[in-house]
Design an enzyme around this catalytic site. Structure first.
Site, PDB file in Angstrom:
ATOM      1  N   ASP A  81       0.825  -1.210   0.000  1.00  0.00           N
ATOM      2  CA  ASP A  81       0.000   0.000   0.000  1.00  0.00           C
ATOM      3  C   ASP A  81       0.862   1.263   0.000  1.00  0.00           C
ATOM      4  O   ASP A  81       2.067   1.214   0.221  1.00  0.00           O
ATOM      5  CB  ASP A  81      -0.939   0.013   1.227  1.00  0.00           C
ATOM      6  N   GLU A 143       0.028  -1.363   5.750  1.00  0.00           N
ATOM      7  CA  GLU A 143       1.167  -0.985   6.598  1.00  0.00           C
ATOM      8  C   GLU A 143       1.065   0.472   6.999  1.00  0.00           C
ATOM      9  O   GLU A 143       1.422   0.856   8.112  1.00  0.00           O
ATOM     10  CB  GLU A 143       2.486  -1.221   5.851  1.00  0.00           C
TER      11      GLU A 143
END
Ligand SMILES: [Zn+2]
Length: 382
Positions: A81, A143
Site C-alpha cells: 500500500d 502498513e
C-alpha cells in the site's frame, strides 16, 4: 520464452495499480489488483502463490510467494500500500511513472512498491533447482495505517525463514532498530451543572489538569530511567497530542478527553509502558472513583531491535558497504521478526522522499539494489 516485463515496465504497472490505505474511508482502497499483479508475475517464475484475506479490513490481502522447498531460507518483505497524495503538490500524475533527471517519479516508487520491481527482476534469473533453501516474497496490506496485514500474517503463518529483509527506503543502509509506538485516550467522566453551583457537579477539566500533572512527572521519569544512545531522541517519548472538553463558560465541564502518544525504546515491552501509565493515573483513579479511564486509540506497534552482532547484520554491512543504524520511523519489522528470523530493514530510496509529493527512486540505486538482493539470495538460499 515468456514475455516478462523489464524493470521500468514492472515499476510502471505497480505504480499504476493504486493501493492507497487511509483511516479515511473516502481515501481507502482495496489492494487486490496489485496483489494479483504480483501473483501473475511470480507464478510465471514458478513460485507457488498464497493470497490471504486480511480480516477486519476493507478488502485487503497479503501475498506470499515461495520458490524452492525445505527449512529456513530468505524472506523478502514489503508493503503493497501507499499513503494518500496531494494532487496539487505533485508536478506529475502520481500514478504514472515519469522518467526524468535520472529518477523515476511516482507514488510508491521508494515507499515501497518499487522494491517488488527489483525483486522480480532478480528472481527472473533463478530456478527452483538452484535453491537449497526456500525464497519467500511477502507483500502485506495496510502498513501505512494499522499494519493489519503484517500482524495477521505473523499470527497465521507457519513459515520460519532464517532471515528476513524488509525493503523500506533506507538508502541501502541496514536498519536494526526503531522505537515502538502506541496511542491512548484518557477520558474524565465528570458531572456537568451550572457554573454558579460548583458543588453540584464534578469538573472534568479540573481532574484532567491533575492528570496532565501526573503525565509530566511520568515524562520526566521516562527520560531519567531509560535511554538508548543509538537514537537522535535517546529517551522514550510521551506527547500530549489533542484535548477536548466542555462546551460553555457557564457550565461545569462534564467530560474531557486527552489523546497521548508514547514511543518505547527497544527492550521495553508495550505492557511495561502501559503499566507505567496506569501507575501514573492510579492516585487520581482512587481519588475520583469511576471517573478516570484510559483506552488504546490504535493498535500499538512494538519497538524493534536486531542484535548488531548477528550474522545477517554483519553480512548486510559488508554487502551494502554501510554501517547499521537506528531510525525514527516504525516498520513491520517487529512483526516479521516474530516468525523467529533474524530481521533487518534495508531498501532503495530515501525516507525523505517517502510520504512526499514528487516521490522518486534514483536510477543510481538500481544496480546496487539488484546486486545486494542477488548476493543475499545466493547466501541464504543456495
Ligand atoms: Zn513504507
Amino acid at each position: 520464452m515468456k514475455n516478462l516485463p523489464n524493470f521500468t515496465d514492472s515499476l510502471t504497472q505497480l505504480i499504476a495499480s493504486a493501493s492507497i490505505s487511509s483511516p479515511q474511508p473516502s481515501w481507502d482502497q482495496g489492494n487486490l489488483a496489485i496483489i494479483q499483479l504480483l501473483a501473475t508475475w511470480f507464478e510465471q517464475l514458478d513460485f507457488s502463490i498464497d493470497i490471504q484475506a486480511v480480516p477486519n479490513t476493507r478488502n485487503k490481502y497479503n501475498l506470499l510467494a515461495k520458490l524452492g522447498s525445505g527449512e529456513g531460507g530468505l524472506l523478502l518483505a514489503g508493503h503493497s500500500d501507499t499513503v494518500p497524495f496531494d494532487e496539487n503538490r505533485w508536478q506529475s500524475d502520481p500514478l504514472k511513472i515519469v522518467n526524468k533527471d535520472e529518477k523515476f517519479y511516482g507514488l510508491g516508487t521508494c515507499d515501497m512498491k518499487g522494491f517488488f520491481a527489483f525483486i522480480f527482476q532478480v528472481c527472473k534469473g533463478l530456478s527452483a533447482k538452484q535453491l537449497k533453501k526456500p525464497l519467500y516474497i511477502l507483500a502485506t496490506a495496510d502498513e501505512e495505517t494499522t499494519m493489519a496485514g503484517a500482524r495477521f500474517f505473523t499470527k497465521s503463518q507457519q513459515i520460519k525463514p532464517d532471515v528476513a529483509i524488509i525493503g523500506e527506503p533506507t538508502n541501502l543502509v541496514p536498519v536494526i532498530m526503531h522505537k515502538g509506538h502506541m496511542s491512548h485516550r484518557i477520558t474524565i467522566h465528570g458531572q456537568s451543572g451550572h457554573s454558579s453551583k460548583p458543588s453540584l457537579g464534578v469538573n472534568a477539566i479540573e481532574i484532567m489538569y491533575q492528570v496532565i500533572g501526573q503525565l509530566m512527572v511520568l515524562k520526566e521519569k521516562l527520560a531519567l530511567n531509560y535511554s538508548n544512545q543509538a537514537f537522535d531522541v535517546i529517551e522514550p517519548t510521551l506527547n500530549l497530542g489533542a484535548i477536548k472538553g466542555g462546551d460553555n463558560a457557564n457550565r461545569i465541564c462534564g467530560h474531557c478527553e486527552l489523546d497521548i502518544d508514547m514511543r518505547s525504546l527497544p527492550g521495553m515491552t508495550d505492557n511495561e509502558l502501559i503499566q507505567l501509565l496506569s501507575e501514573a493515573l492510579k492516585p487520581l483513579a482512587e481519588k475520583y472513583p469511576n471517573k478516570v479511564s484510559f483506552a488504546e486509540l490504535d493498535p500499538s506497534s512494538p519497538s524493534f531491535e536486531q542484535n548488531k552482532n548477528s550474522e545477517l547484520v554483519i553480512l548486510s554491512e559488508k554487502i551494502s558497504g554501510h554501517k547499521c543504524c537506528a531510525v525514527n520511523y516504525a516498520t513491520e519489522a517487529p512483526f516479521v521478526q516474530q516468525l523467529g528470523c533474524q530481521t533487518i530493514v534495508l531498501g532503495p530510496g530515501s525516507i525523505n522522499q517517502a510520504h512526499q509529493p514528487n516521490e522518486f527512486l534514483a536510477h543510481s540505486e538500481i544496480g546496487k539494489t539488484e546486486d545486494i538482493l542477488l548476493k543475499m539470495i545466493q547466501h541464504y538460499c543456495y
